[in-house]
Design an enzyme around this catalytic site. Structure first.
Site, mmCIF file in Angstrom:
data_model
loop_
_atom_site.group_PDB
_atom_site.id
_atom_site.type_symbol
_atom_site.label_atom_id
_atom_site.label_comp_id
_atom_site.label_asym_id
_atom_site.label_seq_id
_atom_site.Cartn_x
_atom_site.Cartn_y
_atom_site.Cartn_z
ATOM 1 C CE LYS A 106 -3.962 -2.360 0.928
ATOM 2 N NZ LYS A 106 -3.652 -3.778 1.113
HETATM 3 C C1 LIG Z 1 -4.300 -4.940 0.685
HETATM 4 C C2 LIG Z 1 -3.489 -6.179 0.606
HETATM 5 C C3 LIG Z 1 -3.758 -7.174 -0.341
HETATM 6 C C4 LIG Z 1 -4.939 -7.096 -1.281
HETATM 7 O O1 LIG Z 1 -4.823 -6.046 -2.221
HETATM 8 P P1 LIG Z 1 -6.144 -5.519 -2.965
HETATM 9 O O2 LIG Z 1 -5.674 -4.368 -3.769
HETATM 10 O O3 LIG Z 1 -7.083 -5.117 -1.863
HETATM 11 O O4 LIG Z 1 -6.670 -6.640 -3.760
HETATM 12 C C5 LIG Z 1 -2.909 -8.266 -0.402
HETATM 13 N N1 LIG Z 1 -1.880 -8.400 0.448
HETATM 14 C C6 LIG Z 1 -1.595 -7.467 1.383
HETATM 15 C C7 LIG Z 1 -0.445 -7.686 2.286
HETATM 16 C C8 LIG Z 1 -2.377 -6.324 1.484
HETATM 17 O O5 LIG Z 1 -2.080 -5.401 2.402
#
Ligand SMILES: *Cc1c(COP(=O)(O)O)cnc(C)c1O
Length: 493
Positions: A106
């Site tokens: 993120k």
């Molecule tokens: C948010 C997240 C995901 C999923 O990503 P999306 O964009 O919501 O599909 C997968 N792995 C981790 C570690 C995350 O923080």
């Protein structure tokens, strides 16, 4: 570039779309006309930041300051110069997306979004305070708090499911510094939190708060666009390593929850990047696996808490954007699907549309046990430590037939965010507190605890609120009222 909602054709500029996050009709913003495909060799060999500024400019062309903005966003924030390094792991590749300040993927987008919002405020001449509300399954919350920390004119509150995130994730949020940040637990799971937050957006704040709401979730187009960049970076790195020849396709396996990360891969494909298949990997909450295989999306099923909590999601918001794109950008059917999802918890798309989606996407799921085996396997064979989310993707890739194309596994979090699950997978007892577990994992594997996580242990807890979902609206309103009573002073909680 103009943006339209997936549920009606009313248009806004790109700064407005970034500021609003969610359209007033509940839909998600999409470009009015998708940027034209271009030859990917135009980006080959560029640095991550240069690639980012080229791609941002395609989608956010109302922002004049993009190149400077991209450079500022990433400078000094990631612990390796190329931001998202690619590692070879046997026949596969691991795209490490967790080298940012909060050790999850993120960070790649949430390092940029605050800069975009500040620029958008300047651009639109808005003078109200922005309050960002964000539901988090664990990683968005921390990355957003860190990204928006002490950004003038913006406050942020994140809501995480009570007891539904890892202890490390929780401490990351509850100890976050900054005069404009706040975290609260919500009684319920991530879907409850996301729905409650979306309802606040649709309802709007009472008049006179001097506050506009925005979102840092991946429903914000300003979150999605930066995630396109690392698909290009990975391809460029594969070319440089001679692992692929120019123009030949590459598969990407993406551990998926809200469908934002994988959708960015589809955007990259639409822009002309040679993407073979996008493999959507789910954990036991496998609503997307079923949807991509059958065309029926049905959230009426048990909700499981797994060792990959950031993917414990049954309502994947960004799927709405895919339905819009595949369905010929026709808002009517999208509205019907979303209405049906809200009222009955399910919807079904027509077979031709499903087949169209299946030309690009494969899907599979892996439970906790399979993910644990993948962690042990990759450690034993490759001496690479992966986290439980990455492990879900690895295990799903194991299930699918080999296409002969390079397969890039998106690695979305540091294993040190989930030390108990990783130690268990490696056959160790993991009874101690999470910070003791990080040290245990480090001793066992000889890999270092990432700095931002090592310092968590001694960080004081600042936020302890637990809110019922029925009370969320009043809670949010009280935060704005509080800020007015204090006459502009920041809430320090
Ligand atoms: C948010 C997240 C995901 C999923 O990503 P999306 O964009 O919501 O599909 C997968 N792995 C981790 C570690 C995350 O923080």
């Amino acid at each position: 570039m103009q943006y339209v909602s997936t549920r009606s054709r009313s248009q806004v500029s790109s700064p407005e779309a970034v500021l609003r996050g969610l359209a007033p009709d509940g839909g998600l913003y999409m470009p009015l006309s998708f940027p034209k495909p271009f030859d990917p060799s135009a980006l080959t060999g560029l640095s991550f930041t240069e690639m980012a500024s080229r791609i941002f400019a395609l989608f956010l062309d109302d922002f004049e300051e993009i190149p400077a903005l991209a450079a500022r966003a990433y400078r000094g924030k990631f612990d390796c110069p190329d931001v998202t390094p690619l590692r070879k792991a046997g026949r596969r590749y691991i795209l490490e997306l967790f080298h940012g300040p909060t050790c999850a993927f993120k960070d790649v987008a949430l390092s940029v979004l605050p800069h975009l919002m500040t620029a958008a405020m300047r651009h639109t001449g808005r003078s109200e305070e922005i309050m960002i509300l964000t539901a988090t399954s664990g990683d968005t919350g921390k990355a957003a708090m860190e990204g928006f920390r002490d950004v003038p004119g913006i406050r942020i509150t994140v809501f995480y499911p009570y007891g539904g995130v890892s202890p490390v994730q929780e401490k990351q949020m509850t100890s976050q510094a900054g005069g404009n940040v706040r975290a609260a637990a919500i009684r319920g799971n991530f879907d409850d939190a996301q729905t409650a937050v979306k309802e606040i957006f649709t309802k709007g704040l009472p008049a006179g708060t001097g506050t506009v709401l925005s979102s840092a979730n991946s429903i914000n187009i300003g979150r999605l666009v930066p995630q396109i960049v690392y698909y290009y970076k990975a391809y460029s790195d594969l070319l440089a390593a001679g692992a692929v020849s120019p123009g030949s396709p590459v598969d990407f396996t993406v551990p998926t929850g809200n469908f934002g990360d994988i959708l960015a891969g589809f955007f990259a494909k639409k822009l002309g990047l040679p993407v073979g298949r996008l493999i959507c990997a789910s954990n036991a909450n496998n609503v997307l696996t079923d949807f991509l295989q059958t065309g029926l999306y049905d959230r009426n099923r048990p909700f499981y808490k797994t060792t990959s909590p950031s993917m414990d999601i049954l309502v994947s918001s960004n799927l709405e954007r895919l339905l819009f794109m595949i369905g010929g950008e026709d808002c009517g059917p999208v509205r019907e699907y979303m209405d049906s999802l809200r009222t009955s918890g399910s919807f079904r798309i027509p077979a031709p549309m499903r087949e169209n989606i299946q030309e690009h996407f494969s899907a599979g799921f892996a439970g906790d046990a399979a993910a644990a085996r993948a962690i042990a396997d990759v450690w034993e064979k490759e001496r690479i430590l992966i986290d439980p989310h990455t492990a879900v993707a690895w295990a799903v890739a194991d299930q699918l037939p080999d296409t002969g194309r390079p397969n890039v596994i998106l690695s979305t979090a540091s294993p040190y965010k989930f030390p108990a699950a990783v130690l268990n997978a490696l056959g160790q007892d993991a009874a101690a507190d999470p910070f003791g577990l990080m040290d245990q994992l480090s001793r066992l594997t000889g890999t270092p605890v990432p700095k931002p996580l090592a310092s968590l242990k001694s960080a004081p807890v600042r936020f302890t609120d637990v809110v019922r979902k029925e009370d969320l609206y009043d809670y949010v309103v009280s935060l704005t009222a509080g800020s007015r009573l204090q006459d502009g002073a920041s809430v320090t909680g």
